[in-house]
Scaffold this motif. Structure first.
Motif, PDB file in Angstrom:
ATOM      1  N   GLN A 189       0.831  -1.210   0.000  1.00  0.00           N
ATOM      2  CA  GLN A 189       0.000   0.000   0.000  1.00  0.00           C
ATOM      3  C   GLN A 189       0.862   1.256   0.000  1.00  0.00           C
ATOM      4  N   ARG A 193       4.240   5.615  -5.470  1.00  0.00           N
ATOM      5  CA  ARG A 193       4.653   5.385  -6.850  1.00  0.00           C
ATOM      6  C   ARG A 193       4.646   6.645  -7.718  1.00  0.00           C
ATOM      7  N   ASP A 214       2.303   1.716  -3.426  1.00  0.00           N
ATOM      8  CA  ASP A 214       1.279   2.242  -4.337  1.00  0.00           C
ATOM      9  C   ASP A 214       1.060   3.735  -4.126  1.00  0.00           C
TER      10      ASP A 214
END
Length: 80
Positions: free
Chosen positions: A60, A66, A63
């Protein structure tokens, strides 16, 4: 502090400048906000420890990071 502001406003011999009263009022408001925030935090109760799947948490986080990492030309490496 609110009482101090009222007393200062009512002094007939030498009333304080408007800026001083505004600064005191702002300080009172910030103090009240801090007290309210502490009370909200206190009402939340105690935290209880629980197991966390670090692999899912790291996925998580990766993500979430990113886009920022890509824009900066950076990478995130997570070991096992």
């Amino acid at each position: 502090m609110a009482l101090l502001v009222r007393v200062l406003e009512q002094r007939a011999d030498e009333p304080p400048r408007t800026e001083v009263l505004e600064m005191l009022r702002d300080g009172i408001e910030r103090s009240q906000e801090l007290i309210d925030a502490v009370l909200v935090y206190a009402r939340m109760g105690e935290l209880s420890p629980e197991p966390v799947r670090l692999d899912l948490l790291m996925a998580q986080v990766a993500d979430d990071l990113r886009p920022t990492l890509a824009a900066a030309g950076a990478t995130l490496a997570v070991g096992e």
